[in-house]
Design an enzyme around this catalytic site. Sequence first.
Site, PDB file in Angstrom:
ATOM      1  N   ARG A   1       0.762  -1.237  -0.208  1.00 18.20           N
ATOM      2  CA  ARG A   1       0.006   0.029  -0.179  1.00 18.20           C
ATOM      3  C   ARG A   1       0.874   1.181  -0.050  1.00 18.20           C
ATOM      4  O   ARG A   1       0.343   2.274  -0.593  1.00 18.20           O
ATOM      5  CB  ARG A   1      -1.079  -0.012   1.254  1.00 18.20           C
ATOM      6  CG  ARG A   1      -2.005   1.324   1.171  1.00 18.20           C
ATOM      7  CD  ARG A   1      -3.010   0.982   2.151  1.00 18.20           C
ATOM      8  NE  ARG A   1      -4.064  -0.143   1.533  1.00 18.20           N
ATOM      9  CZ  ARG A   1      -5.302   0.467   0.989  1.00 18.20           C
ATOM     10  NH1 ARG A   1      -5.261   1.956   0.795  1.00 18.20           N
ATOM     11  NH2 ARG A   1      -6.213  -0.447   0.788  1.00 18.20           N
TER      12      ARG A   1
ATOM     13  N   GLU B   1      -9.570   6.042   7.247  1.00 16.37           N
ATOM     14  CA  GLU B   1      -8.101   6.313   6.948  1.00 16.37           C
ATOM     15  C   GLU B   1      -7.897   7.488   6.432  1.00 16.37           C
ATOM     16  O   GLU B   1      -6.890   8.295   6.757  1.00 16.37           O
ATOM     17  CB  GLU B   1      -7.681   5.360   6.229  1.00 16.37           C
ATOM     18  CG  GLU B   1      -7.434   3.869   7.177  1.00 16.37           C
ATOM     19  CD  GLU B   1      -7.194   2.616   6.176  1.00 16.37           C
ATOM     20  OE1 GLU B   1      -7.933   2.372   5.513  1.00 16.37           O
ATOM     21  OE2 GLU B   1      -6.076   2.122   6.547  1.00 16.37           O
TER      22      GLU B   1
END
Lengths: 488, 784
Positions: free
Chosen positions: B322, B725
């Site tokens: 990621r 997030e």
Amino acid sequence: MRQKVRYVHRGEIVELENIDPTKTVLNYLRYEKALTGTKEGCAEGDCGACTVVLGELVNGKLKYQAVNACIQFLPTLDGKELITVEDLKEKDGALHPVQKALVDANGTQCGFCTPGFIMSLFAEMHSTPKTDRSHINDVLAGNLCRCTGYGTIVDAAVAVAQSSEKDRFHTEMTATSALLAALKKDSGLHLTWLDRHYFAPKTVDELIDVLARYPDAILLSGATDVGLWITKQHRELTTVIYLGQIQELKEIETQEGGLKLGASVTYSDAWAPLAELYPDFGELIRRIASTQIRNSGTIGGNIANGSPIGDTPPALIVLNARLHLRSKDGPRDIPIEDFFIDYGNQDLKPGEFVEAVTVPLPKVDAKFATYKISKRFDQDISAVCAAFHLTLKGDTVEDIRICYGGMAGIPKRAHLTEKAIIGQTWNETTISDTLPLMEEDYQPLSDMRASNQYRMLAAQNLLRKFYVETSTPEVPTRLLGEGGFACA
Amino acid sequence: MRNPPLSRNVIRGTVHAPRHHDSAAKQVAGEALYIDDIAEPKDLLNLYIAQSEKAHAKILKLDVSAVRRAPGVVVVLTADDVPGINDASPIAGDDPVFAEEIVEYAGQSLFAVAAETLDQARAAAKLAIIEYEELPAIVTVEQAMAANSFVLPTREIRRGDASASIKAAKHRLTQRFEIGGQDHFYLEGHVALALPGEDGDIFIYSSTQHPTEVQHNVAKFLNLSDHAVTVEVRRVGGGFGGKETQGAWFAAIAGLTTKLTGRPAKIRLDRDDDMIMTGKRHDFVVTVEMGFDDNGRVSGAEFIFASRCGRSADLSASINDRAMFHADNCYYFENVTIISHRCKTHTVSNTAFRGFGGPQGMLAPERMMDAIACYLGKDPIDVRKANLYGKKSRNVTPYQMTVEDNIAPEIIAELEKSSDYAARREAIRAFNKASPYLKKGISLTPVKFGISFTATHLNQAGALLHVYTDGSVMINHGGIEMGQGLYIKVAQVVAEVLQIDIERVKITATRTDKVPNTSATAASSGADINGKAAEAAAIAIKERLAKFAAEYYGVKLSEITFLPNRIRIGKHVVSFRDLVQLAYMSRISLSSTGFYSTPKIHYDAETLSGRPFYYFAYGAAVSEVIIDTLTGENKVVAVDILHDAGKSLNPAIDLGQIEGGYIQGMGWLTTEELYYDDKGILKTHAPSTYKIPACSDRPAIFNMKIFEQGENVEETIFRSKAVGEPPLMLAISAFNAIADAISSVTDYRFYPELNAPATPERVLMAVQNISETAKTHKLTEAAQ
């Protein structure tokens, strides 16, 4: 002496006996009384999830203060009223105004810190005078929230601050005060549990007597340090003498020699009188720990524990405060600087205790400043704490006293630097020329708070900052106030 | 609540409307139960875990006989006592619950003591005789890189020839910087309570974001079938990723105690043990090189990431993937190389943390944009604009996903205006000219964050919905409520679909025996996937009721409309409750499951390409800071945020996520410093030494807004977007603003080297260094 702890809870006097005297209020609530609304977040008085409110009669008036239940020992409840988050709702289940304000502001997320915030705001609602909006950060400095980012909680706090609503505790104040007044008449306390003793004398004479019998006893005041010996180091303390019930040690008097603060005067109580004499000292107190800790921690404790990173000693040392010690052999006064001999070693004889400290009144033309540097502005331990006291005659330095915390094993003066400055002109050249001497005055350590290089550089720069503030006070040098900056 | 009057015009609790957190009233009264608040069973055993004091050592001797004999001790558990597999890892099988032969971080679990009281357990643990043979400890990323110490293989993404295009570019810049880790500092530490059941079954309350994984790990550890272990979670006191994988070993230890003794057992870590024993955000060392033209447009970019994974793999593969997927952020890099080293160190195994590698990846291009702007003497916002992804062209990511929903240009433009960025930037420069010691800085940074688990199979969710005969509804799903408002959002979805007031919907604790095989509540996916699963269950019930009503009243399906708390059936209007009762009497099932799997996503883990994300969430922030150049102290004074929540399910909850995310990100980049000594011992393991933002750290000016035009182009739950997030990365603007303030001491001629977190020490040192650089440069210029 009395052998039962007596405190007020929910309008009644509760009596406790045969208790572990170093059991914390938090563990008592959670694991013995099943009052689990009060949470443990850190067990060191740094997060506020365990905040409860204590009511005490001060000069006949009921005063509510938030404290950290996680580091308060159970018998220190003696003579006080205990209020926890479970006590706030109305009998019919309606939320207390503070609780309602937080719900309405969407001020809860995971909710684990919430009871602590509620209790801080509850204490604030009952404080007089109420904190104005700009000081809400100070009220809440001891309550950490990891979810919300605080904005919604501040909204709730503002709503509470602006409301004149009364609650059940206002209506019940007379009855509560009567109960507390009755407890005031109780004699001193002596608990025994296994081989352990806990004393809470009510007078200095009783203290002298007990201390003479138990010279190795641990003197307990706000428990903001000793509490952690239990919760973090898991030590067993054989004999504890609690100073918090001795009225004489809580006195604040302005005398000819200065402001005399009893050893058990809390930061909260010392704040205003110190700020009045020395605004920077007030600002320092504002930055020390949090409301909960300032309500418990004492000026005497900050001195007597001999910590090299206590925040008040540098200021007290440059102001040439006098420390009043006492034992069964009588009183003894010393300049506070002499108290700190070496790391872990203070000028305190067996059976002797810190009784008070006298802070001299400001001298006309003298300049005083103190600075606290830490990773976080609030509720943090200093990497470097500095204090300066300057007396000028014209442009010439007649006297300067410089002291730092965090730079040595004790709060220590920069004698070589001071000597080099005295007699010189107070100007940029003098500062630049003398700064290197600081490296002879101190050999700071590196640790998790800062490296030795940073400590040294910051220490030098703070002297420079003091020079800037005294010579060009119109230049902004402080990260404070509206817009984030201010002049000294 | 007891039967409040039913709404007639609009139900209470619709989607797209603000609504308090479902537990707010309980939380403020201290009535919301966390696991340690549950009434303790009478014969409860308390557990304490003994930890390794060495970062890397052979265990020569572990003698617990004296521990066993200590007062109050009932059982002592070591690796020898494990009936199943001594592992509680999410994937790799490399996280022993109890150390065997070797310890690989200070804090690693050696053995556990179960005693009548916690004090007894803790005191007894000290009696163990442990002999170590110390081995060299690799603590830092540099040490790991030098020793070729990796926990997983290095990965690369390449498009075009980055190095050639950097060489060919008119300008080139390189930056190297370090990004510190971050402790989750959820206020509730890890806790597990195990209760014995019949047949040797175990019931566990666990403070986890992933009950299914806890169930599976406990079963594996105890050599039981999955069906013999049930895990329940009503709420956790903060998670942030820290409870995604880390809870399993504590549950396993409590479960084993219960299995061996037949008694309930609780383990609750205190703050210090929690911070020492459990994983954190990965620290990164980043090197970036870019080639660019006079406008700052980048033609080639090369990123080298090296992260501190700690002693085991945990989720480090996905986290570092990621990071690579966010090295582009909002920018198109035509020729690009992204290299990711996953370093093995003798420190705690780092784990998921809000953003999951994304924040570290994103910091790299964001710092470069500013460095390039400084180098070219431009406003960084212009350099950013020159590099943004296009709508029709320049719109393919380095991992070959086409960006189809790009709204970064619109968000940046709107925020630039609403924050008065340009004027403030000028004002700041004027202030700095006049202020010799205090300096201000400002920065605008955007966020584009990919939504979906990169491990495709995790993008599934289940729900269970019951309608009782009084018309009240119970909804259960696989998601965990950790404060983010998931439960209320899902309840709103159910209320909306069934058109009943939200008080009629009961949200029950997440349990592995109600909804099985769930994914962690992570990757911001909670409301997206569980909301969809709950919607599916509600739609199934709604359709079933409609079909029944049509038959019962003899009308067409098209004549049936669900109105608030009632149903129009042809000419009849029947309350929801009455219809439900009719259906019950007619023997119609009033219970349904719901299931959802995210469409469109696919991803090749070998080539790191495909469409790992269903969509992107966007946002941007302007931060203004002030620093003290004498001490390095710094403060964020003003923030403006514009954030994309799609069509928000619950704006009150989403604003809470945005603000909380920003502040948590600000803490990561400013005050929160994890300090390991050279022996690998963590020295900051409590709030006295580890400083998360306090109330006064919140910028005094905090303007935030949800992007009004926001609407997910994909068919997500009511067109909303995930919001857990992405806002954390808005705080990159605070870090960049600090760098901007530091740059001002050279009159903006140089861009500072600055590592995160920007503690007073790092800021002061950066000021010192950049002043030296400027001085040297002046001398060189003078000499020439």
